[in-house]
Design an enzyme around this catalytic site. Sequence first.
Site, PDB file in Angstrom:
ATOM      1  N   PRO A  77       0.780  -1.250   0.000  1.00 27.02           N
ATOM      2  CG  PRO A  77      -0.891  -1.567   1.608  1.00 27.02           C
ATOM      3  CD  PRO A  77       0.392  -2.145   1.106  1.00 27.02           C
ATOM      4  CB  THR A 108       0.545   4.410  -5.907  1.00 29.17           C
ATOM      5  OG1 THR A 108       0.110   3.689  -7.051  1.00 29.17           O
ATOM      6  CG2 THR A 108       0.497   5.906  -6.205  1.00 29.17           C
ATOM      7  CE  LYS A 187      -1.485   5.382  -9.564  1.00 31.43           C
ATOM      8  NZ  LYS A 187      -2.689   4.805 -10.109  1.00 31.43           N
ATOM      9  CE  LYS A 262      -1.737   5.216  -1.831  1.00 35.39           C
ATOM     10  NZ  LYS A 262      -0.830   4.205  -2.319  1.00 35.39           N
TER      11      LYS A 262
HETATM   12  P1  NAD Z   1      -4.372  -3.800  -0.757  1.00 36.52           P
HETATM   13  O1  NAD Z   1      -4.414  -3.167   0.585  1.00 36.52           O
HETATM   14  O2  NAD Z   1      -5.580  -4.486  -1.290  1.00 36.52           O
HETATM   15  O3  NAD Z   1      -3.166  -4.866  -0.831  1.00 36.52           O
HETATM   16  C1  NAD Z   1      -1.905  -4.631  -0.304  1.00 36.52           C
HETATM   17  C2  NAD Z   1      -1.356  -5.956   0.190  1.00 36.52           C
HETATM   18  O4  NAD Z   1      -0.057  -5.734   0.700  1.00 36.52           O
HETATM   19  C3  NAD Z   1      -2.189  -6.549   1.317  1.00 36.52           C
HETATM   20  O5  NAD Z   1      -2.523  -7.890   1.001  1.00 36.52           O
HETATM   21  C4  NAD Z   1      -1.268  -6.463   2.525  1.00 36.52           C
HETATM   22  O6  NAD Z   1      -1.454  -7.512   3.454  1.00 36.52           O
HETATM   23  C5  NAD Z   1       0.102  -6.525   1.866  1.00 36.52           C
HETATM   24  N1  NAD Z   1       1.171  -5.995   2.680  1.00 36.52           N
HETATM   25  C6  NAD Z   1       1.193  -4.857   3.419  1.00 36.52           C
HETATM   26  N2  NAD Z   1       2.381  -4.714   4.030  1.00 36.52           N
HETATM   27  C7  NAD Z   1       3.118  -5.787   3.671  1.00 36.52           C
HETATM   28  C8  NAD Z   1       4.439  -6.215   3.992  1.00 36.52           C
HETATM   29  N3  NAD Z   1       5.214  -5.509   4.804  1.00 36.52           N
HETATM   30  N4  NAD Z   1       4.867  -7.376   3.464  1.00 36.52           N
HETATM   31  C9  NAD Z   1       4.076  -8.089   2.637  1.00 36.52           C
HETATM   32  N5  NAD Z   1       2.821  -7.747   2.307  1.00 36.52           N
HETATM   33  C10 NAD Z   1       2.358  -6.603   2.812  1.00 36.52           C
HETATM   34  O7  NAD Z   1      -3.880  -2.647  -1.754  1.00 36.52           O
HETATM   35  P2  NAD Z   1      -4.032  -2.626  -3.340  1.00 36.52           P
HETATM   36  O8  NAD Z   1      -5.357  -2.067  -3.703  1.00 36.52           O
HETATM   37  O9  NAD Z   1      -3.599  -3.941  -3.888  1.00 36.52           O
HETATM   38  O10 NAD Z   1      -2.952  -1.505  -3.691  1.00 36.52           O
HETATM   39  C11 NAD Z   1      -1.561  -1.758  -3.728  1.00 36.52           C
HETATM   40  C12 NAD Z   1      -0.878  -0.550  -4.330  1.00 36.52           C
HETATM   41  O11 NAD Z   1      -1.401  -0.345  -5.651  1.00 36.52           O
HETATM   42  C13 NAD Z   1      -1.143   0.747  -3.561  1.00 36.52           C
HETATM   43  O12 NAD Z   1       0.018   1.523  -3.517  1.00 36.52           O
HETATM   44  C14 NAD Z   1      -2.253   1.425  -4.368  1.00 36.52           C
HETATM   45  O13 NAD Z   1      -2.238   2.833  -4.252  1.00 36.52           O
HETATM   46  C15 NAD Z   1      -1.897   0.983  -5.776  1.00 36.52           C
HETATM   47  N6  NAD Z   1      -3.025   0.985  -6.703  1.00 36.52           N
HETATM   48  C16 NAD Z   1      -4.237   0.498  -6.310  1.00 36.52           C
HETATM   49  C17 NAD Z   1      -5.306   0.539  -7.207  1.00 36.52           C
HETATM   50  C18 NAD Z   1      -6.672   0.024  -6.810  1.00 36.52           C
HETATM   51  O14 NAD Z   1      -7.658   0.331  -7.502  1.00 36.52           O
HETATM   52  N7  NAD Z   1      -6.790  -0.739  -5.727  1.00 36.52           N
HETATM   53  C19 NAD Z   1      -5.131   1.041  -8.499  1.00 36.52           C
HETATM   54  C20 NAD Z   1      -3.865   1.489  -8.888  1.00 36.52           C
HETATM   55  C21 NAD Z   1      -2.818   1.451  -7.972  1.00 36.52           C
END
Ligand code: NAD
Length: 322
Positions: A77, A108, A187, A262
């Site tokens: 995240p 991101t 981004k 964020k």
């Molecule tokens: P999410 O919260 O669904 O998934 C993040 C995962 O990372 C979780 O499963 C969590 O347990 C894991 N995690 C956290 N800390 C960790 C660590 N220290 N070691 C291992 N695993 C760890 O988030 P997401 O929606 O998958 O987003 C991930 C990234 O992608 C973010 O930076 C977000 O801004 C970006 N993003 C998300 C979207 C969207 O629509 N969800 C779109 C574009 C970009």
Amino acid sequence: MAPSFNFEKLGFIGLGAMGKPMVTHLANKLPPESRIWVYDVVEQVVDDLCAEFPERIVKGANAKDVAQSDTILTMVPEGSHVRSVYLDPKIGVCSTDISNKLVIDCSTIDTATSLAVKDHIAEHFPSASFYDSPVSGGVVGAINGTIAFFLGCAEGDPNLERLTHLMGLMGKQIIPCGGPSLGLAAKLSNNYLSGVIAIACSEAFDMGMRSGLDPRTLAKVYAAGTAQNIICDKFCPVPHVYPNAPSSGGWKQGFKVQLMRKDFGLAVDMAKRVGSQNVLGEIGLATYDGAANDPRCRDLDSRVVYRYLGGQEDWQSRSNGA
Ligand code: NAD
């Protein structure tokens, strides 16, 4: 003949809403001899993936364990998570020898954290290559394999072809943005623009509707006029104007308002850091902050900012005279 890239030992850390479908594409599309080591702090999601692809996916004990692979991808995240995944002195990726490895962070996050990780890797493992490569296209894009990658590397980077091949297994467009951290800068600047447009779009619809216009007419006007943009068209914040827009499904699917908050905050910080004048930044940030903390909006698609700003949702019954 197109070069063949063998991604025999791949690692993926962070199996959330985005990471899990991205790994699933890799598991489905890589050649049979490839193995993918995965890790997430939530063990269940790791176990589920291993059960789904028993021949292909291997459970990692921690980030360091996953770093035994030759190519390492991360999708977590925030900057603090990226720091701990890479720099934790006991179980981080950089606590083992990652010389010659290809390392790609798709999260991101702020550019400063990304550059700090890159510098750490350059200092300790000069033959390793680290890239920022945030994505756009949301969870649906990740599931459909249509996300775009904004890659922090130059057009002439020796790894570009390899990176493009790998990312092409998970997404559609791969855009090299010029150099380290510039994928993130691109981004954040994109999400700033998209977030500002959603607020402006919500306000413009609302003033038109309160003046007596049908939002479907307004949508046609914007599409034909100088205001045309994809938020007005396909992500229309007013429910039931465009049937497939998140708003028409109660904003349940899409890009969560907390994530927009964020990214918007990261963009405003970046603008300050680089000395860019930013008159809409603070007000936009306050708006997304309010919406992200409003129980009527939290966890919903960010275009719910229309609701947060008091937009009319029941316009259909009003226009029917009900
Ligand atoms: P999410 O919260 O669904 O998934 C993040 C995962 O990372 C979780 O499963 C969590 O347990 C894991 N995690 C956290 N800390 C960790 C660590 N220290 N070691 C291992 N695993 C760890 O988030 P997401 O929606 O998958 O987003 C991930 C990234 O992608 C973010 O930076 C977000 O801004 C970006 N993003 C998300 C979207 C969207 O629509 N969800 C779109 C574009 C970009």
